[in-house]
Write a protein that holds these residues in place. Structure first.
Motif, mmCIF file in Angstrom:
data_model
loop_
_atom_site.group_PDB
_atom_site.id
_atom_site.type_symbol
_atom_site.label_atom_id
_atom_site.label_comp_id
_atom_site.label_asym_id
_atom_site.label_seq_id
_atom_site.Cartn_x
_atom_site.Cartn_y
_atom_site.Cartn_z
ATOM 1 N N LEU A 28 53.765 46.639 30.346
ATOM 2 C CA LEU A 28 54.039 45.798 29.180
ATOM 3 C C LEU A 28 52.839 45.696 28.259
ATOM 4 C CD1 LEU A 28 55.788 42.812 31.009
ATOM 5 C CD2 LEU A 28 56.909 44.696 29.783
ATOM 6 N N TYR A 29 51.653 45.636 28.861
ATOM 7 C CA TYR A 29 50.454 45.412 28.048
ATOM 8 C C TYR A 29 49.246 45.927 28.821
ATOM 9 C CZ TYR A 29 46.958 42.990 25.192
ATOM 10 O OH TYR A 29 45.898 42.705 24.374
ATOM 11 N N VAL A 30 48.302 46.501 28.087
ATOM 12 C CA VAL A 30 47.061 46.996 28.684
ATOM 13 C C VAL A 30 45.892 46.362 27.937
ATOM 14 C CG1 VAL A 30 45.628 49.021 29.140
ATOM 15 C CG2 VAL A 30 48.119 49.195 29.321
ATOM 16 N N GLY A 31 44.916 45.891 28.689
ATOM 17 C CA GLY A 31 43.724 45.292 28.079
ATOM 18 C C GLY A 31 42.494 45.615 28.893
ATOM 19 N N THR A 32 41.348 45.276 28.336
ATOM 20 C CA THR A 32 40.083 45.534 29.015
ATOM 21 C C THR A 32 39.304 44.241 29.133
ATOM 22 O OG1 THR A 32 38.047 46.852 28.968
ATOM 23 C CG2 THR A 32 38.889 46.083 26.858
ATOM 24 N N ALA A 33 38.427 44.165 30.127
ATOM 25 C CA ALA A 33 37.680 42.923 30.362
ATOM 26 C C ALA A 33 36.362 43.229 31.033
ATOM 27 C CB ALA A 33 38.497 41.977 31.240
ATOM 28 N N VAL A 34 35.381 42.401 30.734
ATOM 29 C CA VAL A 34 34.108 42.461 31.455
ATOM 30 C C VAL A 34 34.262 41.820 32.826
ATOM 31 C CG1 VAL A 34 31.707 41.690 31.422
ATOM 32 C CG2 VAL A 34 32.788 42.463 29.306
ATOM 33 N N ASP A 35 35.106 40.791 32.902
ATOM 34 C CA ASP A 35 35.423 40.110 34.157
ATOM 35 C C ASP A 35 36.950 40.062 34.251
ATOM 36 O OD1 ASP A 35 36.139 38.045 36.017
ATOM 37 O OD2 ASP A 35 34.111 37.254 35.889
ATOM 38 N N LEU A 36 37.527 40.898 35.091
ATOM 39 C CA LEU A 36 38.980 41.042 35.134
ATOM 40 C C LEU A 36 39.681 39.732 35.488
ATOM 41 C CD1 LEU A 36 39.205 44.512 36.888
ATOM 42 C CD2 LEU A 36 40.191 43.965 34.657
ATOM 43 N N ARG A 37 39.214 39.047 36.514
ATOM 44 C CA ARG A 37 39.907 37.830 36.935
ATOM 45 C C ARG A 37 39.855 36.758 35.847
ATOM 46 N NH1 ARG A 37 37.793 34.707 42.101
ATOM 47 N NH2 ARG A 37 37.933 36.819 42.946
ATOM 48 N N ARG A 38 38.668 36.594 35.258
ATOM 49 C CA ARG A 38 38.526 35.569 34.230
ATOM 50 C C ARG A 38 39.412 35.873 33.026
ATOM 51 N NH1 ARG A 38 32.670 34.688 31.784
ATOM 52 N NH2 ARG A 38 33.053 36.837 31.124
ATOM 53 N N ARG A 39 39.438 37.130 32.582
ATOM 54 C CA ARG A 39 40.219 37.473 31.388
ATOM 55 C C ARG A 39 41.711 37.315 31.631
ATOM 56 N NH1 ARG A 39 42.465 37.059 27.623
ATOM 57 N NH2 ARG A 39 42.794 38.455 25.859
ATOM 58 N N VAL A 40 42.199 37.820 32.756
ATOM 59 C CA VAL A 40 43.635 37.737 33.024
ATOM 60 C C VAL A 40 44.061 36.292 33.202
ATOM 61 C CG1 VAL A 40 45.455 38.372 34.654
ATOM 62 C CG2 VAL A 40 43.776 40.079 33.952
ATOM 63 N N ARG A 41 43.194 35.481 33.791
ATOM 64 C CA ARG A 41 43.542 34.079 34.001
ATOM 65 C C ARG A 41 43.790 33.356 32.675
ATOM 66 N NH1 ARG A 41 39.739 30.758 37.905
ATOM 67 N NH2 ARG A 41 40.931 31.893 39.467
ATOM 68 N N THR A 42 43.108 33.767 31.605
ATOM 69 C CA THR A 42 43.287 33.077 30.325
ATOM 70 C C THR A 42 44.703 33.218 29.785
ATOM 71 O OG1 THR A 42 42.578 34.994 28.998
ATOM 72 C CG2 THR A 42 40.866 33.458 29.725
ATOM 73 N N TYR A 43 45.442 34.229 30.220
ATOM 74 C CA TYR A 43 46.824 34.385 29.746
ATOM 75 C C TYR A 43 47.735 33.282 30.278
ATOM 76 C CZ TYR A 43 45.713 39.047 28.006
ATOM 77 O OH TYR A 43 45.172 40.101 27.305
ATOM 78 N N PHE A 44 47.300 32.596 31.310
ATOM 79 C CA PHE A 44 48.135 31.559 31.923
ATOM 80 C C PHE A 44 47.653 30.157 31.560
ATOM 81 C CE2 PHE A 44 47.649 35.178 34.933
ATOM 82 C CZ PHE A 44 48.850 35.788 34.621
#
Length: 572
Positions: A235-251
């Motif tokens: 559905l969506y692809v993104g990049t992050a310096v800190d994967l857990r922190r970045r993905v958590r912001t979506y919630f």
């Protein structure tokens, strides 16, 4: 004055609530306006794990009389404040007391608004506190039936808390009891850390909050994340310096984009690819977007799409806009119109005909064939076949990045128009010339990179080690880290041996996409980058358009400032 506190880091936000230090503050003031009124009393209580660590309470001289209705409400009159310290003395003490803590207040915008205004008047930098509002928390935790009103006095009665008296310390103590009761409520909902509490407060859809577990297993490292839907589609692809922190912001409430909330509602799981460096993550993101064309990504889905300018293969060549990046073409342009505009400007100053080419903006001066839509028409009137062939060769070299003669002709004309006082005409030509120059200089810089069969570059990782990139024909072939204490050249040798094999073509970018080549170029061009090895010299032709980059910057500044046109001057 320097800040007395700092914003909590993400690691500190992970602290369990029982280990989090809170400073609960309450103010009494001369009125409701932070700008027009002043503080008369500050009360604060520092707590952690249910234990009171300290209290601060002081009256404050507001420098003005206390209005009668405020005296009636709080019991604080002007006589009580005669010997009280001014806010200039009190505020530093409060900031020191609250240093490193989460700031809590009932109706926090009111209290923090007065404190911010006081800091501004005192010339004190207001720290970037994490602020928690118990009014907002109560409204999120309690139903309307339980608490029709979330006034402090009502909540204090509800939770059998300290009775507020409209005196700062008493009200701060009451707010402490209310805070503890509310934290106990949210603990039953799975909120056990400051991060979870901060995430719980905003208006987050139940679907967003329910899917927080999707981020739980992600690592705290650079990489790429992929949200997948019910049929395992990306559905969506993104990049992050800190994967857990970045993905958590979506919630959390920090995600306000409607499209992303819709995507979260569809997501079933999150895949990830750990990367050695941020550069590798960025490149993998581009490649994965191109491979999967996710519906919720708006950019980079079609990296090979673009428009290019080249010359036709006929007796009297003309510029034509094509989709395929043929050798020697100029581009890529985001739209056919942009490419055609550049073609029209080049034709105006090189004598090429423009018939059978879609030109969005017709040449105002230079020769052009009047017969449109007829292939193989002769050279413009008054121009011999040999002269036309010479003009075409100059354009071909310009498109290939070997010559900048058309730009020189354009800037010469700008100078002539300026000298004649025709500033508006000169400004219009300056802007058109900049469009041409930016297209040519951008491609020239990328060509300098893609011409290298192999290019190894290093950059410091900020911890005493090195990040490495092996670039082949403008594409990232390998990336890695040599931590502090690791022999860097051993890492380089290993990366080169295991690097991806790149098969280049004869196109202007040798098969690389503009986005990936541009991303790699920014990384290797950083001031702290160091060339480790190169298959051939990393260079830009002096005679080509590359040296015109400074002129483009000056022309853009002149346009933005509505200033007179930039003289050609020296472009190197």
């Amino acid at each position: 004055m320097a800040s007395h506190a700092r914003q909590l880091t993400f690691d500190e936000l992970e602290t369990p609530l029982r280990d989090t230090t809170f400073v609960v503050v309450d103010l009494e003031t001369t009125g409701a306006s932070a700008e027009a009124d002043a503080i008369t009393e500050i009360g604060a209580v520092k707590i952690r794990g249910g234990e009171v660590l300290g209290e601060l309470a002081t009256l404050v001289d507001p420098g003005r009389p206390v209005p009668p209705h405020i005296v009636e409400l709080t019991g604080i009159d002007s006589a009580m404040l005669v010997d009280a310290p001014r806010i200039e003395r009190v505020l530093p003490a409060f900031l020191e007391f609250a240093h490193g803590a989460v700031l809590v207040a009932h109706n926090a915008p009111f209290d923090t608004g007065f404190l911010r205004a006081a800091a501004r008047r005192c010339g004190v930098d207001w720290p970037a506190f994490t602020v928690l509002c118990t009014v907002k928390l109560a409204r999120r935790v309690l139903t309307r039936d339980e608490a029709p009103s979330v006034r402090l006095s009502n909540l204090a009665r509800m939770f059998s808390a300290t009775t507020p008296t409209h005196r700062a310390l008493d009200d701060a103590r009451a707010t402490v009891d209310v805070l503890h009761a509310l934290i106990a409520r949210v603990g039953n909902l799975g909120v056990h850390s400051l991060t979870e509490l901060v995430d719980y407060l905003p208006d987050v859809t139940p679907q967003q909050r329910a899917k927080r577990a999707l981020a739980a297993s992600l690592p705290r490292s650079p990489g790429v994340y992929l949200f997948r839907g019910p049929s395992d589609e990306v559905l969506y692809v993104g990049t992050a310096v800190d994967l857990r922190r970045r993905v958590r912001t979506y919630f959390t409430g920090s995600e306000t984009r409607g499209r992303m909330k819709e995507m979260i509602g569809l997501a079933e799981r999150v895949d990830h690819v750990e990367c050695a460096t941020a550069l590798e993550a960025g490149v993998r993101e581009l490649r994965l977007i191109a491979a999967h064309t996710p519906p919720y990504n708006r950019r980079s889905k079609y990296p090979l799409r673009g428009w290019w300018l080249t010359l036709t293969d006929e007796a009297f060549p003309r510029s034509t806009v094509v989709r395929t990046p043929v050798p020697g073409a100029l581009g890529p342009f985001r739209s056919r119109t942009a490419a055609a505009d550049v073609a029209a400007t080049v034709a105006e100053f090189t004598g090429l005909r423009t018939c059978t080419t879609r030109i969005a903006r017709r040449s105002e001066h230079g020769p052009a064939c009047a017969r449109r839509g007829i292939g193989g028409c002769p050279a413009p009137e008054g121009l011999s076949a040999d002269a036309y062939a010479a003009n075409a060769e100059r354009v071909r070299r310009f498109y290939a990045g070997l010559d900048a003669a058309p730009l020189t002709a354009m800037t010469t004309r700008i100078d002539e128009l300026s000298a004649a006082g025709l500033y508006e005409s000169a400004a219009r030509l300056r802007d058109r010339t900049r469009e041409v120059a930016e297209a040519a200089t951008g491609l020239a810089r990328l060509r300098s990179l893609v011409e290298l069969d192999e290019f190894v570059v290093a950059r410091p990782d900020g911890s005493g080690g090195w990040e490495f990139a092996v670039v082949r024909a403008g594409r990232l072939a390998a990336a890695g880290l040599a931590p502090r204490g690791t022999p860097p050249m051993l890492t380089v040798e290993s990366l080169v041996r295991g690097a991806q094999t790149i098969v280049a073509d004869d196109g202007p970018l040798r098969g690389a996409t503009r986005e990936e080549a541009a991303l790699v170029l920014r990384w290797v061009s950083a001031p702290d980058a160091r060339i480790v090895a190169a298959s051939s010299p990393y260079r830009s032709l002096v005679a080509g358009p590359g040296p015109w980059t400074p002129w483009c910057a000056r022309a853009k500044t002149a346009r933005d400032a509505a200033a007179p046109p930039v003289p050609a001057g020296e472009v190197s």
